[in-house]
Design an enzyme around this catalytic site. Structure first.
Site, mmCIF file in Angstrom:
data_model
loop_
_atom_site.group_PDB
_atom_site.id
_atom_site.type_symbol
_atom_site.label_atom_id
_atom_site.label_comp_id
_atom_site.label_asym_id
_atom_site.label_seq_id
_atom_site.Cartn_x
_atom_site.Cartn_y
_atom_site.Cartn_z
ATOM 1 C CB CYS A 237 -1.185 6.011 3.016
ATOM 2 S SG CYS A 237 -2.342 6.573 3.560
ATOM 3 N NE ARG B 29 -2.325 2.062 3.445
ATOM 4 C CZ ARG B 29 -2.292 2.427 4.655
ATOM 5 N NH1 ARG B 29 -3.784 1.923 4.787
ATOM 6 N NH2 ARG B 29 -2.378 3.044 5.278
#
Length: 125
Positions: A105, A103
């Site tokens: 972010c 991921r």
């Protein structure tokens, strides 16, 4: 190998010239999902609730493509305020069992329609 456009009424329609998702072979590329409830067309206010709606939209698109949240290999999370990072993470964690996908972010200055959260992903079938 050709691409297949994925579209479901269980997630909001694209707000621009793009598809909800595209499948190519065993890979599914899901466009960034705004936290729009497809039934009402409205967005929740709190970042945690927006994350929940964005992830729910992702889930429905993946299901339409014959996949699931368990098959996500990478997510991109966009926040207009990194101060919401912990609240979004708390909701995000509830959508996965076992190992989490890779991921990124990042904080962005603005998102479409005034959203505070947008989430995209890459998954496989």
């Amino acid at each position: 190998m050709s691409k297949t456009i994925i579209k479901t009424e269980n997630a909001p329609a694209a707000v621009g010239p793009y598809s909800q998702a595209v499948r190519h072979g065993s890979m599914i590329f899901v466009s960034g999902q705004l936290p729009i409830d497809p039934a009402t067309g409205k967005m929740p206010e709190a970042a945690a609730d927006q994350a929940r709606q964005s992830l729910t939209n992702l889930k429905h698109i993946l299901e339409e493509a014959g996949s699931s949240m368990a098959n996500i290999i990478r997510c991109g999370v966009f926040l207009t305020n990194l101060g919401d990072f912990a609240a979004v993470n708390e909701v995000y964690a509830t959508f996965f069992e076992g190992d989490f996908p890779a991921r990124a972010c990042v904080e962005v200055s603005k998102l479409p329609l005034g959203a505070n959260v947008e989430i995209e992903c890459v998954a496989f079938v």
